[in-house]
Design a protein around this motif. Structure first.
Motif, short mmCIF file in Angstrom:
data_model
loop_
_atom_site.label_atom_id
_atom_site.label_comp_id
_atom_site.label_asym_id
_atom_site.label_seq_id
_atom_site.Cartn_x
_atom_site.Cartn_y
_atom_site.Cartn_z
N LEU A 1 32.75 42.86 33.22
CA LEU A 1 33.16 42.43 34.55
C LEU A 1 32.19 41.35 35.04
O LEU A 1 30.97 41.56 35.03
CB LEU A 1 33.15 43.61 35.51
N GLU B 1 34.14 40.52 42.99
CA GLU B 1 34.84 41.72 43.46
C GLU B 1 36.35 41.59 43.26
O GLU B 1 37.10 42.44 43.72
CB GLU B 1 34.55 41.95 44.94
N GLN B 2 36.79 40.52 42.58
CA GLN B 2 38.22 40.26 42.43
C GLN B 2 38.56 39.90 40.98
O GLN B 2 39.05 38.82 40.68
CB GLN B 2 38.65 39.13 43.37
N ASP C 1 45.31 50.94 33.14
CA ASP C 1 45.19 52.39 33.34
C ASP C 1 46.55 53.08 33.25
O ASP C 1 46.88 53.97 34.05
CB ASP C 1 44.53 52.68 34.68
N ARG D 1 45.23 44.24 43.78
CA ARG D 1 44.66 45.25 42.88
C ARG D 1 43.77 44.53 41.87
O ARG D 1 44.20 43.54 41.26
CB ARG D 1 45.77 46.02 42.17
N TYR D 2 42.56 45.06 41.69
CA TYR D 2 41.62 44.41 40.79
C TYR D 2 41.07 45.41 39.77
O TYR D 2 41.20 46.63 39.94
CB TYR D 2 40.48 43.77 41.57
N LEU D 3 40.46 44.88 38.74
CA LEU D 3 39.87 45.69 37.69
C LEU D 3 38.50 46.20 38.14
O LEU D 3 37.77 45.50 38.84
CB LEU D 3 39.73 44.88 36.40
N ARG D 4 38.18 47.40 37.68
CA ARG D 4 36.90 48.03 38.01
C ARG D 4 36.28 48.58 36.73
O ARG D 4 36.92 48.67 35.68
CB ARG D 4 37.11 49.17 39.01
N GLU D 5 35.02 49.00 36.83
CA GLU D 5 34.36 49.60 35.68
C GLU D 5 35.17 50.80 35.20
O GLU D 5 35.58 51.64 36.00
CB GLU D 5 32.94 50.04 36.04
N SER E 1 38.20 50.60 33.87
CA SER E 1 39.62 50.25 33.75
C SER E 1 39.96 49.96 32.29
O SER E 1 39.19 49.30 31.57
CB SER E 1 39.96 49.02 34.59
N THR F 1 30.36 47.07 33.17
CA THR F 1 29.51 46.24 34.02
C THR F 1 28.65 45.33 33.16
O THR F 1 28.06 45.76 32.16
CB THR F 1 28.60 47.12 34.89
#
Length: 270
Positions: free
Chosen positions: A109, A114-115, A193, A244-248, A250, A268
């Protein structure tokens, strides 16, 4: 025929993916193989060391391509549904090779973003040097197709009218798992996901692979191993309401029918 670059105990190797094994080719990676004028026949007839398919560690398809060229706004239905006119010319931008990771590698990421968004794409790989190509020459210069996800930091992308800074973070762009020759790509899709977030037919491209090769070759010489990411269909996270965004953690699965599949977990960045 499916060709790939895999990691081995001693480095990397170009391989042909058969039904029962991966057969080593006489090249350290696919870029080196494609630079040979006889790459196709050499790959077809190779009888090198064999590796079990289970557990293959796929490196980026061409680890260090001379060029990674990308196309924006290239799916007809998506453009029209957004109320825009179809473009007269392709919208081009670039990436650098440090952005590339393998088909099953973790994707980092982008730090400070944040996007972070997904973009499933059909990848075109060049197999013959070409400049000022006719449509016939452009089609002949395509070695085959692969799968790309142009993971994008939207907040960085839209800091200016130029998109590069949101597109080429290190270890952010999975490519692979292989190059497929002599195939007509079908549907393209992306799951995040377990949710299908993108699905389209690659025939909906405004500028098809040969058109892109012909156009780009008017600007710069394309060489074996160059990668063209042909654009993404509708369904990106940034356009959703709410976004909607990707996160750790995902998990992103990117597929192109007839070509292959990527499966990557977001982590990360160090």
């Amino acid at each position: 025929m499916k060709l790939a670059t895999v990691r081995t105990a001693t480095g990397t190797a170009a391989v042909r993916i058969d039904d029962d094994a991966a057969v080593e080719l006489d090249a350290e990676d696919l870029g080196v193989l494609l630079a040979r004028p006889d790459w196709r026949s050499a790959a077809e007839t190779a009888t090198g060391a064999r590796h079990e398919l289970a557990g293959l560690d796929y490196a980026p398809l061409v680890p260090k391509p001379e060029k990674v060229l990308c196309v924006g706004l290239n799916y007809r239905t998506h453009i029209l549904e957004m109320g825009r006119e179809l473009p007269e010319y392709p919208a081009l931008f670039a990436k650098f090779s440090r952005a590339l990771v393998g088909a099953h590698d973790p994707v980092e990421l982008p730090a400070g973003s944040e996007q972070v968004d997904w973009e499933a794409e059909l990848g075109v790989v060049i197999g013959t040097e070409v400049r000022h190509a006719t449509p016939v020459q452009a089609a002949a210069a395509i070695a085959g197709y692969t799968v790309v996800n142009d993971v994008t930091a939207r907040d960085f992308q839209y800091r200016s009218v130029e998109w590069l800074q949101g597109k080429t973070f290190e270890r952010s762009t999975p490519v692979g798992p292989w190059l497929v020759t002599d195939v007509e790509p079908g549907d393209i899709s992306c799951e995040v996901d377990g949710d299908v977030v993108q699905k389209a037919d690659t025939s909906d491209l405004v500028f098809g692979p040969a058109e892109l090769v012909a156009y780009i070759s008017r600007i710069i010489t394309l060489v074996p191993g160059d990668l063209i990411a042909t654009g993404t269909p509708g369904g990106v996270g940034h356009a959703r309401r709410p976004p909607r965004y990707l996160r750790e953690g995902s998990v992103v699965v990117t597929r192109v029918e007839g070509v292959g599949e990527l499966r990557n977990v977001m982590v990360t960045a160090n």
